[in-house]
Write a protein that holds these residues in place. Structure first.
Motif: not given
Length: 148
Positions: A52-57, A94-102, A82-88, A61-64
């Motif tokens: 699991g990874l999380v995105a922070e802004s 704003k780039g969180a989904g792109r950053a998580l996939i990358s 990549l099973e699950d992806l979710y951003v607030d 934490v704003v996504g996983f």
């Protein structure tokens, strides 16, 4: 907006649960509390193939995303699912989904995976704009046989 990506930590459980609940609501799904706890524990079990990874802004934490590696009969190296992806929803676009996939793509490259792949509902138009910027949809149709 600055987005940073890191491994999910046990201290993230409260915000992860809130985002997980939003993810399940988005997909009109429900899981038992036991399944949610099992997923959370698997993310922290070094013997289990789930990451699991999380995105922070701004320190929040704003996504996983969750991903795993699996062998393939068609390739020497594993595939990365990549099973699950979710951003607030408040910060989507704003780039969180792109950053998580990358970040998953980079982890898969480091693991010498042959590909990263994921699925989404064909009606998930907003997410598909992002997904299309990474690659192209598969020509395959997924079939399922529920066993439980």
């Amino acid at each position: 907006m600055t987005i940073s990506i890191r491994d999910v930590h046990k201290r993230d459980k409260g915000i992860w649960l809130k985002l997980w609940e939003g993810y399940l609501i988005f997909y009109k799904a429900s899981l038992s509390q036991e399944q949610t706890e099992l997923t959370w524990s698997r993310l922290h079990d070094p013997e289990f193939n789930m990451h699991g990874l999380v995105a922070e802004s701004n320190g929040e934490v704003v996504g996983f995303t969750h991903y795993l590696f699996r062998p393939s009969t068609w390739a020497v190296n594993d595939y990365c699912y990549l099973e699950d992806l979710y951003v607030d929803p408040a910060i989507r676009g704003k780039g969180a989904g792109r950053a998580l996939i990358s970040a998953v793509v980079e982890r898969a490259k480091d693991a010498k995976s042959n590909r990263v792949y994921w699925t989404t509902q064909n009606t998930n138009a907003q997410a598909r704009i992002l997904y299309d910027s990474f690659g192209f949809p598969s020509e395959f149709v997924q079939y399922r046989i529920p066993l439980q």
